[in-house]
Motif scaffolding. Structure first.
Motif, PDB file in Angstrom:
ATOM      1  N   UNK A  33       0.824  -1.213   0.000  1.00  0.00           N
ATOM      2  CA  UNK A  33       0.000   0.000   0.000  1.00  0.00           C
ATOM      3  C   UNK A  33       0.855   1.259   0.000  1.00  0.00           C
ATOM      4  N   UNK A  34       0.622   2.097  -1.019  1.00  0.00           N
ATOM      5  CA  UNK A  34       1.281   3.411  -1.056  1.00  0.00           C
ATOM      6  C   UNK A  34       0.379   4.399  -0.331  1.00  0.00           C
ATOM      7  N   UNK A  35       0.991   5.309   0.415  1.00  0.00           N
ATOM      8  CA  UNK A  35       0.191   6.284   1.170  1.00  0.00           C
ATOM      9  C   UNK A  35       0.714   7.694   0.934  1.00  0.00           C
ATOM     10  N   UNK A  36      -0.261   8.626   0.884  1.00  0.00           N
ATOM     11  CA  UNK A  36       0.097  10.025   0.671  1.00  0.00           C
ATOM     12  C   UNK A  36      -0.936  10.902   1.367  1.00  0.00           C
ATOM     13  N   UNK A  37      -0.461  11.944   1.989  1.00  0.00           N
ATOM     14  CA  UNK A  37      -1.333  12.929   2.618  1.00  0.00           C
ATOM     15  C   UNK A  37      -0.769  14.323   2.321  1.00  0.00           C
ATOM     16  N   UNK A  38      -1.666  15.273   2.074  1.00  0.00           N
ATOM     17  CA  UNK A  38      -1.186  16.609   1.702  1.00  0.00           C
ATOM     18  C   UNK A  38      -0.235  17.139   2.789  1.00  0.00           C
ATOM     19  N   UNK A  39      -0.608  16.908   4.061  1.00  0.00           N
ATOM     20  CA  UNK A  39       0.294  17.289   5.167  1.00  0.00           C
ATOM     21  C   UNK A  39       1.143  16.068   5.498  1.00  0.00           C
TER      22      UNK A  39
END
Ligand code: 6PG
Length: 483
Positions: A33-39
């Motif tokens: 699982x790749x994860x990304x959050x603006x912050x």
């Protein structure tokens, strides 16, 4: 920071729902699982707490997209609204034909239809997906309602099946239909949720204010109901909420909670769309209106000041609690029947081939309206896929018939006691409307013809008619009015 590992699925938006869904995905065999959050701090927090789950974390959206294997598949888990469009644009700029963008928020299905059409022009699959079960469901197994193309489902199906709740050995996910079908049924799910919650609240109110039961006794009653045909998540949590004591006052928590109900809007959408499609979802409508009435403190205070006396509840017999249970069950059948009618109408309007039985199956676990009751709905549609209404399925028809007298008694007692039961009474009115051989709609047709020459049909011959009300009041055959 990004590793060379490629991820077969990505999550954008790591608030609680997104983080929990990412953790659920990462805990399943075969998922990276790749994860990304603006912050980025939020991403670092997830990595710190659950880095053992092998996430592929990226600080930039470019690195996130680069970390996805093709067909790139990313689930957007941000609050439905402008944020969704912003993230879609970021991904669409970097995705290629064949890639898949999934919106797991409670988006309005009209937006989903638009987004799916726009992205399809770029060759990108857009899948609006209802995800029900709250934060716990996202982590341990939600009920998942994806729309979108068959092509997207080919890639997405196995991934979503790996994280969905399981009922009777089957994952609670199905490809609901194309474009906005998933978000449409999630909207209706939420509408049914509103109705179910309103009916439970009315049962609680009647038992307490008319039956005189203490909150402690009500915990026992709801727990007992939860072992029978009313078994459901909402009945279960009702007992839990009622069993909670407020630490500060030592009173039942329910007595210190302000009695003004909020809503994020999916119930309103359900009613708006039902009205547009000509489907009477009175149970859902009354639930939405009841929340609105509760949130009118100024009007309520003014009326309470004006009304000088309130009726004294009648003395009730020892069958009262069971009568309330029967009224709750019968009213619940009506609410679900109306919800499924709306799904049938939506499918027809928007060209979706929705399998009602398959939908009832995936609502048996993971979602907020999960209930033993849904097994009966699965059977109803298995017996007759084109059922005119759940109310005529033999099982439900029998259950309502058995509870009908009690239902009528309860609606009567509520009215006599001045205890509002809009859900119970509107459900009974809906049932009686369907069951009545003649309705006063005939008079309405006469009124419409009188003031607007809107014409009417007759029961004894074909054609369209108008009475010359302002002349000799003779009747003429005519064309249906178009004004
Ligand atoms: C679910 C719930 C969820 C719902 C929230 C808030 O299926 O998990 O239905 O999607 O949006 O519980 O609902 P309201 O604020 O509209 O009551």
């Amino acid at each position: 920071m990004s590793t060379q590992t490629e991820a077969n699925i990505g999550v954008v938006g790591l608030a609680v729902m997104g983080s929990n869904l990412a953790r659920n995905l990462a805990s399943r065999e075969g998922n990276t699982v790749a994860v990304y959050n603006r912050t980025y701090a939020r991403t670092e927090e997830l990595m710190k707490e659950h880095g053992d789950l092998g996430f592929v974390a990226s600080e930039s959206i470019d690195d996130f997209v680069a970390s996805l294997s093709t067909p790139r598949t990313a689930i957007i888990m941000v609050q439905a609204g402008k944020g969704t469009d912003a993230v879609i644009s970021q991904l669409a700029e970097r995705f290629e034909p064949g890639d898949i963008i999934v919106d797991g928020g409670n988006a309005n299905f009209h937006d989903t239809i638009r987004r799916e059409r726009e992205l399809r022009e770029q060759g990108i699959n857009f899948v609006g997906t209802g995800i029900s079960g709250g934060e716990e469901g996202a982590l341990h197994g939600p009920s998942i309602m994806p729309g979108g193309s068959d092509e997207a489902w080919e890639t997405l199906g196995p991934i979503l099946r790996s994280i969905a709740a399981v009922a009777e050995g089957e994952p609670c996910v199905t490809h609901v239909g194309t474009d906005g079908a998933g978000h449409f049924v999630k909207m209706v799910h939420n509408g049914i949720e509103y109705a179910d919650m309103q009916l439970i609240a009315e049962a609680y109110d009647l038992l307490r204010r008319v039956g005189g039961y203490s909150v402690e006794e009500l915990v026992g009653i709801f727990r007992e109901w939860n072992s029978g045909d009313l078994e459901s998540y909402l009945i279960e949590i009702t007992a839990e909420v009622l069993s909670q004591t407020d630490a500060e006052t030592g009173r039942p928590l329910v007595d210190v909670i302000a009695d003004q109900a909020g809503s994020k809007g999916t119930g309103v959408w359900t009613v708006q769309n039902a009205v547009g499609l000509g489907i009477p979802v009175s149970g859902i409508g009354e639930a939405v209106f009841a929340r609105a009435v509760s949130s009118k403190p100024v009007q309520r205070a003014a009326v309470q000041k004006t009304v000088t006396s309130r009726p004294e509840p009648p003395t009730v017999t020892d069958t009262f609690a069971d009568d309330v249970r029967a009224a709750l069950y019968a009213s619940k059948v009506v609410a679900y029947a109306q919800g499924f009618d709306l799904i049938v109408a939506g499918a027809k309007e928007y060209g979706w081939d929705i399998d009602l039985g398959a939908l009832a199956k995936i609502w048996r676990a993971g979602c907020i309206i999960r209930a033993r009751f849904l097994n009966r709905i699965v059977e109803a549609y298995a017996n007759k896929p084109d059922l005119e209404t759940l109310l005529v399925d033999p099982y439900f028809a029998d259950a309502v018939a058995k509870g009908e007298d009690a239902w009528r008694r309860i609606v009567g007692v509520a009215a006599a006691s001045g205890v509002p039961a809009p859900g119970f009474s509107s459900a009974l009115a809906y049932f009686d409307s369907l069951a009545s051989e003649r309705l006063p709609a005939a008079l309405i047709q006469g009124q419409r013809d009188f003031f607007g020459a809107h014409t009417y049909q007759r029961v004894d011959k074909d054609g369209t008619f108008h009475t010359l009300w302002s002349e000799d009041r003779s009747e003429v055959a005519t064309e249906p009015s178009t004004h």
